[in-house]
Scaffold this motif. Structure first.
Motif, PDB file in Angstrom:
ATOM      1  N   ASP A 187       0.831  -1.211   0.000  1.00 32.11           N
ATOM      2  CA  ASP A 187       0.000   0.000   0.000  1.00 32.11           C
ATOM      3  C   ASP A 187       0.863   1.259   0.000  1.00 32.11           C
ATOM      4  N   GLN A 188       1.876   1.290   0.852  1.00 37.35           N
ATOM      5  CA  GLN A 188       2.731   2.477   0.900  1.00 37.35           C
ATOM      6  C   GLN A 188       3.510   2.665  -0.399  1.00 37.35           C
ATOM      7  N   MET A 189       3.944   1.559  -0.998  1.00 36.39           N
ATOM      8  CA  MET A 189       4.726   1.654  -2.229  1.00 36.39           C
ATOM      9  C   MET A 189       3.859   2.089  -3.409  1.00 36.39           C
ATOM     10  N   LEU A 190       2.798   1.311  -3.681  1.00 34.43           N
ATOM     11  CA  LEU A 190       2.037   1.509  -4.919  1.00 34.43           C
ATOM     12  C   LEU A 190       1.053   2.665  -4.843  1.00 34.43           C
ATOM     13  N   ASN A 191       0.456   2.867  -3.678  1.00 35.05           N
ATOM     14  CA  ASN A 191      -0.656   3.811  -3.565  1.00 35.05           C
ATOM     15  C   ASN A 191      -0.299   5.085  -2.830  1.00 35.05           C
ATOM     16  N   ASN A 192       0.953   5.170  -2.412  1.00 32.33           N
ATOM     17  CA  ASN A 192       1.386   6.382  -1.721  1.00 32.33           C
ATOM     18  C   ASN A 192       2.623   6.975  -2.409  1.00 32.33           C
ATOM     19  N   TYR A 193       3.768   6.345  -2.208  1.00 28.32           N
ATOM     20  CA  TYR A 193       5.001   6.984  -2.663  1.00 28.32           C
ATOM     21  C   TYR A 193       5.181   7.011  -4.176  1.00 28.32           C
ATOM     22  N   LEU A 194       4.566   6.088  -4.911  1.00 26.00           N
ATOM     23  CA  LEU A 194       4.658   6.126  -6.375  1.00 26.00           C
ATOM     24  C   LEU A 194       3.501   6.891  -6.999  1.00 26.00           C
ATOM     25  N   SER A 195       2.653   7.441  -6.175  1.00 28.87           N
ATOM     26  CA  SER A 195       1.476   8.165  -6.663  1.00 28.87           C
ATOM     27  C   SER A 195       1.847   9.601  -7.032  1.00 28.87           C
ATOM     28  N   THR A 196       1.259  10.097  -8.113  1.00 27.43           N
ATOM     29  CA  THR A 196       1.490  11.500  -8.472  1.00 27.43           C
ATOM     30  C   THR A 196       0.955  12.437  -7.390  1.00 27.43           C
ATOM     31  N   SER A 197      -0.041  11.961  -6.619  1.00 26.90           N
ATOM     32  CA  SER A 197      -0.567  12.823  -5.554  1.00 26.90           C
ATOM     33  C   SER A 197       0.456  13.037  -4.449  1.00 26.90           C
ATOM     34  N   LEU A 199       4.153  12.263  -5.175  1.00 22.85           N
ATOM     35  CA  LEU A 199       5.373  12.705  -5.867  1.00 22.85           C
ATOM     36  C   LEU A 199       5.281  14.179  -6.266  1.00 22.85           C
ATOM     37  N   ASP A 200       4.088  14.606  -6.698  1.00 19.46           N
ATOM     38  CA  ASP A 200       3.916  15.981  -7.190  1.00 19.46           C
ATOM     39  C   ASP A 200       3.220  16.883  -6.177  1.00 19.46           C
ATOM     40  N   ALA A 201       3.110  16.429  -4.942  1.00 15.84           N
ATOM     41  CA  ALA A 201       2.383  17.207  -3.929  1.00 15.84           C
ATOM     42  C   ALA A 201       3.025  18.577  -3.717  1.00 15.84           C
ATOM     43  N   GLY A 202       2.162  19.572  -3.438  1.00 14.72           N
ATOM     44  CA  GLY A 202       2.665  20.910  -3.131  1.00 14.72           C
ATOM     45  C   GLY A 202       3.537  21.456  -4.242  1.00 14.72           C
ATOM     46  N   THR A 203       4.740  21.849  -3.865  1.00 16.11           N
ATOM     47  CA  THR A 203       5.676  22.419  -4.846  1.00 16.11           C
ATOM     48  C   THR A 203       6.722  21.399  -5.270  1.00 16.11           C
ATOM     49  N   ASN A 221      12.366  16.600  -2.528  1.00 17.01           N
ATOM     50  CA  ASN A 221      11.274  15.816  -1.940  1.00 17.01           C
ATOM     51  C   ASN A 221      10.809  14.715  -2.885  1.00 17.01           C
ATOM     52  N   MET A 222      10.765  15.000  -4.192  1.00 17.08           N
ATOM     53  CA  MET A 222      10.305  13.990  -5.138  1.00 17.08           C
ATOM     54  C   MET A 222      11.276  12.808  -5.178  1.00 17.08           C
ATOM     55  N   GLU A 223      12.573  13.100  -5.196  1.00 22.80           N
ATOM     56  CA  GLU A 223      13.565  12.013  -5.171  1.00 22.80           C
ATOM     57  C   GLU A 223      13.356  11.134  -3.943  1.00 22.80           C
ATOM     58  N   HIS A 224      13.120  11.788  -2.810  1.00 22.37           N
ATOM     59  CA  HIS A 224      12.997  11.041  -1.549  1.00 22.37           C
ATOM     60  C   HIS A 224      11.740  10.178  -1.539  1.00 22.37           C
ATOM     61  N   LYS A 225      10.648  10.679  -2.066  1.00 22.06           N
ATOM     62  CA  LYS A 225       9.409   9.876  -2.091  1.00 22.06           C
ATOM     63  C   LYS A 225       9.620   8.604  -2.905  1.00 22.06           C
ATOM     64  N   TRP A 226      10.286   8.732  -4.037  1.00 22.21           N
ATOM     65  CA  TRP A 226      10.553   7.543  -4.868  1.00 22.21           C
ATOM     66  C   TRP A 226      11.446   6.559  -4.103  1.00 22.21           C
ATOM     67  N   ASP A 227      12.452   7.091  -3.413  1.00 17.83           N
ATOM     68  CA  ASP A 227      13.342   6.221  -2.629  1.00 17.83           C
ATOM     69  C   ASP A 227      12.587   5.505  -1.514  1.00 17.83           C
ATOM     70  N   ASN A 285      11.908  14.094 -16.216  1.00 20.71           N
ATOM     71  CA  ASN A 285      11.031  13.505 -17.227  1.00 20.71           C
ATOM     72  C   ASN A 285       9.930  12.730 -16.500  1.00 20.71           C
ATOM     73  N   TYR A 286       8.812  13.374 -16.257  1.00 25.92           N
ATOM     74  CA  TYR A 286       7.772  12.780 -15.419  1.00 25.92           C
ATOM     75  C   TYR A 286       6.893  11.793 -16.182  1.00 25.92           C
ATOM     76  N   THR A 287       6.944  11.852 -17.495  1.00 26.59           N
ATOM     77  CA  THR A 287       6.228  10.840 -18.284  1.00 26.59           C
ATOM     78  C   THR A 287       6.882   9.479 -18.098  1.00 26.59           C
ATOM     79  N   VAL A 288       8.197   9.445 -18.251  1.00 26.15           N
ATOM     80  CA  VAL A 288       8.915   8.177 -18.056  1.00 26.15           C
ATOM     81  C   VAL A 288       8.800   7.731 -16.598  1.00 26.15           C
TER      82      VAL A 288
END
Length: 399
Positions: A187-197, A199-203, A221-227, A285-288
């Motif tokens: 749940d944390q991996m697929l529905n939280n940290y890999l989510s655009t909501s 990864l792209d939260a705030g600024t 912050n985006m790098e860290h969420k993916w990690d 590159n947010y599409t990839v």
């Protein structure tokens, strides 16, 4: 179990060719080259950090160990599940000093549960009830021989392992262990940290574009969420050369699936997607990035589905000759079925199986005297329905 060394991945890299604009002139996106291993740095210092995920996996290891210690009280085990910073919940002093908690991240993803506290609370209550029942029902019957309607122990045929189970044949420790794979890791991996909501939260996107770092950190912050998503799978493993089977949760069961010839290669697909997605973030590159997130969602969800079917089919094979082995498999299958509600269909905001569907399967397995009464027909029907939602057959997953 043979461990898998993914060292060959060190030789690989991916290049994504740029797309042209409508006039066929300048590339829209720069090429992306993923590094050979999951290593990313800035100014000579690593930007990768997933220590919080490693901590929660380690807490989980002590939690499931405690569920097989009949000297523990319900309060002891609850304290491990819902740790409070500074309390002596664990044998590891570093874990005791941590402000992390398993329960706080159980059924807690942004996409699935931020607006659905009813289901989140119900799921956490399930874990609370399994812990309570292990102490109140199974521990007092620790030395009794289990039978239909009576908790106790059964030893596997041929002098094998002794299994401790409820009156319905369920090993609560396995229910907690395997269900946490879904409710926490997946749940944390697929529905939280890999989510655009997230990864792209705030600024986050503007900050990543400008390489504005998180306060006091060497990462955006985006790098860290993916990690952090990466950490729920590889948090106790070697990030640059994953061995697998290094914990009792998702890392272990990716190893099991990889070792099935029908699914060989899935581990490298997941690792490559993590590397490439992280490299795409560095290249903005947010599409990839999002394409790789969908690959991870599909493959991790498959791992859950495959193991759910595997344990139902393996248990069926032992049902008349070795009930301890059969019920152990069913207990593991119970947890993987429970975990199906946390999977994610690529390109959607939906799991492969809803909570209602999962609750229905659990009710079928637990009706009457539970595993003592379950039939091969029920096991096959559930297995076939799960397999049909994925790209594998019951025969492939069940062997």
């Amino acid at each position: 179990m043979k461990k898998i060394i993914l060292g060959f991945l060190a030789l690989s890299s991916f290049v994504f060719t740029a797309c042209s604009d409508d006039d066929g002139n300048e590339p829209i996106n720069p090429s992306i080259v993923a590094p050979a291993t999951y290593e990313f740095s800035r100014n000579g210092t690593t930007t990768v950090d997933y220590s919080g995920q490693t901590t929660r996996i380690q807490m989980g290891e002590e939690l499931i160990e405690a569920l097989l210690d009949p000297t523990k009280t319900e309060a002891d085990i609850d304290a491990m599940f819902a740790h409070v910073e500074g309390n002596n919940s664990f044998s590891n002093t570093d874990l005791n000093a941590s402000n992390k908690s398993i329960r706080s991240k159980t059924a807690a993803s942004t996409d699935y549960f931020s607006a659905n506290t009813t289901d989140a609370n119900a799921i956490r209550a399930d874990f609370d009830s399994w812990i309570a029942a292990q102490v109140s029902e199974v521990y007092p019957a620790w030395s009794n021989i289990a039978s239909a309607g009576n908790a106790g122990q059964l030893q596997e045929a041929g002098g094998g392992a002794t299994r401790y189970m409820s009156a319905k044949g369920l090993e609560y420790n396995q229910a907690v262990n395997k269900s946490l794979i879904g409710a926490l890791m997946v749940d944390q991996m697929l529905n939280n940290y890999l989510s655009t909501s997230v990864l792209d939260a705030g600024t986050n996107r503007a900050d990543n574009d400008a390489e504005t770092l998180a306060e006091g950190k060497n990462y955006t912050n985006m790098e860290h969420k993916w990690d952090e998503a990466f950490g729920y799978l590889y948090g106790t493993d070697n990030a640059t050369a994953p061995i697998l089977n290094e914990d009792s949760f998702l890392n272990k069961y990716l190893s099991r699936v990889e070792n099935d010839a029908d699914f060989a290669g899935i581990a490298s697909e997941i690792y490559e997607a993590f590397k490439t997605g992280r490299a795409a973030i560095v290249e903005k590159n947010y599409t990839v990035r999002d394409e790789q997130a969908d690959i991870i969602r599909e493959k991790i969800s498959e791992v859950i589905g495959i193991r759910a079917v595997y344990y139902l089919q393996q248990g069926k094979n032992f049902l008349t000759t070795n009930k301890a082995a059969a019920f152990h498999d069913f207990s593991e299958g119970f947890g993987f079925i429970y975990s199906l509600q946390f999977t994610r269909k690529p390109g959607t905001n939906q799991p492969y199986f809803t909570k209602a569907q999962v609750d229905g399967y659990i009710a079928q397995l637990m009706q009457g005297n539970g595993f003592w009464d379950v039939t091969p027909e029920t096991l096959d029907a559930i297995s076939d329905e799960i397999s049909a939602e994925f790209n594998f057959t019951t025969a492939q997953a069940g062997s």
